[in-house]
Design a protein around this motif. Structure first.
Motif, PDB file in Angstrom:
ATOM      1  N   LEU A 199       0.825  -1.209   0.000  1.00  0.00           N
ATOM      2  CA  LEU A 199       0.000   0.000   0.000  1.00  0.00           C
ATOM      3  C   LEU A 199       0.864   1.265   0.000  1.00  0.00           C
ATOM      4  CD1 LEU A 199      -2.772  -1.170   2.480  1.00  0.00           C
ATOM      5  CD2 LEU A 199      -3.056  -0.734   0.023  1.00  0.00           C
ATOM      6  N   VAL A 200       2.014   1.176   0.661  1.00  0.00           N
ATOM      7  CA  VAL A 200       2.959   2.305   0.658  1.00  0.00           C
ATOM      8  C   VAL A 200       3.632   2.420  -0.705  1.00  0.00           C
ATOM      9  CG1 VAL A 200       5.112   3.189   1.648  1.00  0.00           C
ATOM     10  CG2 VAL A 200       3.355   2.241   3.157  1.00  0.00           C
ATOM     11  N   GLU A 201       4.123   1.304  -1.223  1.00  0.00           N
ATOM     12  CA  GLU A 201       4.848   1.317  -2.498  1.00  0.00           C
ATOM     13  C   GLU A 201       3.975   1.763  -3.671  1.00  0.00           C
ATOM     14  OE1 GLU A 201       6.482  -2.624  -2.709  1.00  0.00           O
ATOM     15  OE2 GLU A 201       7.975  -2.197  -1.160  1.00  0.00           O
ATOM     16  N   THR A 202       2.694   1.438  -3.637  1.00  0.00           N
ATOM     17  CA  THR A 202       1.805   1.859  -4.723  1.00  0.00           C
ATOM     18  C   THR A 202       1.331   3.295  -4.542  1.00  0.00           C
ATOM     19  OG1 THR A 202      -0.128   0.945  -3.582  1.00  0.00           O
ATOM     20  CG2 THR A 202       0.960  -0.472  -5.222  1.00  0.00           C
ATOM     21  N   GLY A 203       1.674   3.909  -3.413  1.00  0.00           N
ATOM     22  CA  GLY A 203       1.329   5.298  -3.177  1.00  0.00           C
ATOM     23  C   GLY A 203      -0.051   5.510  -2.592  1.00  0.00           C
ATOM     24  N   ILE A 204      -0.761   4.430  -2.286  1.00  0.00           N
ATOM     25  CA  ILE A 204      -2.068   4.583  -1.651  1.00  0.00           C
ATOM     26  C   ILE A 204      -1.876   5.189  -0.264  1.00  0.00           C
ATOM     27  CG2 ILE A 204      -4.061   3.346  -0.709  1.00  0.00           C
ATOM     28  CD1 ILE A 204      -3.756   1.434  -3.134  1.00  0.00           C
ATOM     29  N   ILE A 205      -0.902   4.684   0.474  1.00  0.00           N
ATOM     30  CA  ILE A 205      -0.512   5.326   1.739  1.00  0.00           C
ATOM     31  C   ILE A 205       0.614   6.287   1.391  1.00  0.00           C
ATOM     32  CG2 ILE A 205       0.520   5.013   4.021  1.00  0.00           C
ATOM     33  CD1 ILE A 205      -0.799   2.261   4.140  1.00  0.00           C
ATOM     34  N   LYS A 206       0.336   7.589   1.531  1.00  0.00           N
ATOM     35  CA  LYS A 206       1.342   8.598   1.204  1.00  0.00           C
ATOM     36  C   LYS A 206       2.410   8.684   2.273  1.00  0.00           C
ATOM     37  CE  LYS A 206      -1.453  11.676  -1.626  1.00  0.00           C
ATOM     38  NZ  LYS A 206      -1.861  13.067  -1.811  1.00  0.00           N
ATOM     39  N   LYS A 207       1.981   8.709   3.535  1.00  0.00           N
ATOM     40  CA  LYS A 207       2.926   8.731   4.639  1.00  0.00           C
ATOM     41  C   LYS A 207       2.167   8.521   5.937  1.00  0.00           C
ATOM     42  CE  LYS A 207       3.080  13.769   5.060  1.00  0.00           C
ATOM     43  NZ  LYS A 207       3.978  14.898   5.213  1.00  0.00           N
ATOM     44  N   PHE A 208       2.901   8.217   6.975  1.00  0.00           N
ATOM     45  CA  PHE A 208       2.334   8.089   8.307  1.00  0.00           C
ATOM     46  C   PHE A 208       2.638   9.389   9.029  1.00  0.00           C
ATOM     47  CE2 PHE A 208       3.227   3.835   6.834  1.00  0.00           C
ATOM     48  CZ  PHE A 208       2.068   3.153   7.156  1.00  0.00           C
ATOM     49  N   ALA A 209       1.634   9.964   9.688  1.00  0.00           N
ATOM     50  CA  ALA A 209       1.816  11.287  10.278  1.00  0.00           C
ATOM     51  C   ALA A 209       1.140  11.374  11.641  1.00  0.00           C
ATOM     52  CB  ALA A 209       1.246  12.351   9.349  1.00  0.00           C
ATOM     53  N   THR A 210       1.540  12.374  12.389  1.00  0.00           N
ATOM     54  CA  THR A 210       0.919  12.706  13.660  1.00  0.00           C
ATOM     55  C   THR A 210       0.082  13.956  13.453  1.00  0.00           C
ATOM     56  OG1 THR A 210       2.808  11.800  14.862  1.00  0.00           O
ATOM     57  CG2 THR A 210       1.392  13.362  16.044  1.00  0.00           C
ATOM     58  N   ILE A 211      -1.156  13.909  13.880  1.00  0.00           N
ATOM     59  CA  ILE A 211      -2.047  15.070  13.754  1.00  0.00           C
ATOM     60  C   ILE A 211      -1.986  15.836  15.066  1.00  0.00           C
ATOM     61  CG2 ILE A 211      -4.407  15.851  13.388  1.00  0.00           C
ATOM     62  CD1 ILE A 211      -4.802  13.237  11.755  1.00  0.00           C
ATOM     63  N   VAL A 212      -1.583  17.089  14.981  1.00  0.00           N
ATOM     64  CA  VAL A 212      -1.391  17.929  16.151  1.00  0.00           C
ATOM     65  C   VAL A 212      -2.581  18.880  16.284  1.00  0.00           C
ATOM     66  CG1 VAL A 212       0.109  19.699  17.156  1.00  0.00           C
ATOM     67  CG2 VAL A 212       1.110  17.766  15.922  1.00  0.00           C
ATOM     68  N   ASP A 213      -3.046  19.084  17.510  1.00  0.00           N
ATOM     69  CA  ASP A 213      -4.119  20.058  17.768  1.00  0.00           C
ATOM     70  C   ASP A 213      -3.469  21.426  17.870  1.00  0.00           C
ATOM     71  OD1 ASP A 213      -6.046  21.757  18.852  1.00  0.00           O
ATOM     72  OD2 ASP A 213      -6.944  20.160  20.051  1.00  0.00           O
ATOM     73  N   GLU A 214      -3.598  22.226  16.810  1.00  0.00           N
ATOM     74  CA  GLU A 214      -2.922  23.524  16.758  1.00  0.00           C
ATOM     75  C   GLU A 214      -3.413  24.478  17.849  1.00  0.00           C
ATOM     76  OE1 GLU A 214      -6.330  23.716  13.856  1.00  0.00           O
ATOM     77  OE2 GLU A 214      -4.686  22.321  14.087  1.00  0.00           O
ATOM     78  N   LYS A 215      -4.660  24.363  18.250  1.00  0.00           N
ATOM     79  CA  LYS A 215      -5.200  25.247  19.294  1.00  0.00           C
ATOM     80  C   LYS A 215      -4.478  25.019  20.628  1.00  0.00           C
ATOM     81  CE  LYS A 215      -9.114  26.845  17.157  1.00  0.00           C
ATOM     82  NZ  LYS A 215      -8.791  27.926  16.306  1.00  0.00           N
ATOM     83  N   LYS A 216      -4.161  23.770  20.925  1.00  0.00           N
ATOM     84  CA  LYS A 216      -3.463  23.454  22.181  1.00  0.00           C
ATOM     85  C   LYS A 216      -2.026  23.976  22.175  1.00  0.00           C
ATOM     86  CE  LYS A 216      -6.432  19.788  23.651  1.00  0.00           C
ATOM     87  NZ  LYS A 216      -6.618  18.407  24.016  1.00  0.00           N
TER      88      LYS A 216
END
Length: 157
Positions: free
Chosen positions: A45-62
């Motif tokens: 799934l990563v190699e075919t580009g379906i998964i672009k990357k693994f990321a952490t979503i940060v709460d910008e307000k905090k």
């Protein structure tokens, strides 16, 4: 061209969208695959580009980023040179979280975050508007966020 996914690939994507930090062992247990088969599927799934990357979503307000704005931008003249210049600038600015090319009466839509209105104003004047190709900027301020997701509806594909 869309890539066809089977039910196992869809299950992997659903679980990873829920928690990208899940271990391969726990992921394999949740979807009923051996760890090696699960890892191979995830790598595919990563190699075919379906998964672009693994990321952490940060709460910008905090973190003190109290202002979110959607900004419509027009360029003049609208040609390859001005587009490349504008996009090069946009990629330099961490305040710009998203940038979309549009059809219609505006050329781009930006999502911008800032600590406060003064910081937002300073960014627009001192950074964004320094690009001479920008002929018009129209801002809509976010009052509250009612829904925000990065999930793709896997069952729809």
């Amino acid at each position: 061209m869309a890539i066809r996914l089977d039910d196992i690939d869809k299950a992997i994507l659903r679980e990873l969208q829920e928690d990208a930090s899940i271990s391969n062992l726990n992921l394999s247990k949740k979807i009923g695959l051996s760890p090696s088969a699960c890892l191979a599927r995830t790598k595919n799934l990563v190699e075919t580009g379906i998964i672009k990357k693994f990321a952490t979503i940060v709460d910008e307000k905090k973190l003190g980023m109290e202002v979110t704005a959607f900004v419509l931008v027009n360029l003049t003249p609208l040609n390859r040179e001005t587009i490349h210049s504008f996009l090069a600038d946009i990629h330099k600015f961490p305040q710009v979280q998203e940038c979309y090319t549009l059809t219609g009466s505006h050329d781009y839509l930006l999502k911008i975050v800032a600590a406060d209105m003064e910081s937002y104003r300073d960014f627009i004047i001192d950074s964004l508007m320094q690009n001479s190709a920008i002929s018009r900027v129209e801002t809509s301020m976010v009052m509250s966020t009612e829904k925000r997701t990065v999930f793709v509806p896997i069952d729809e594909v």
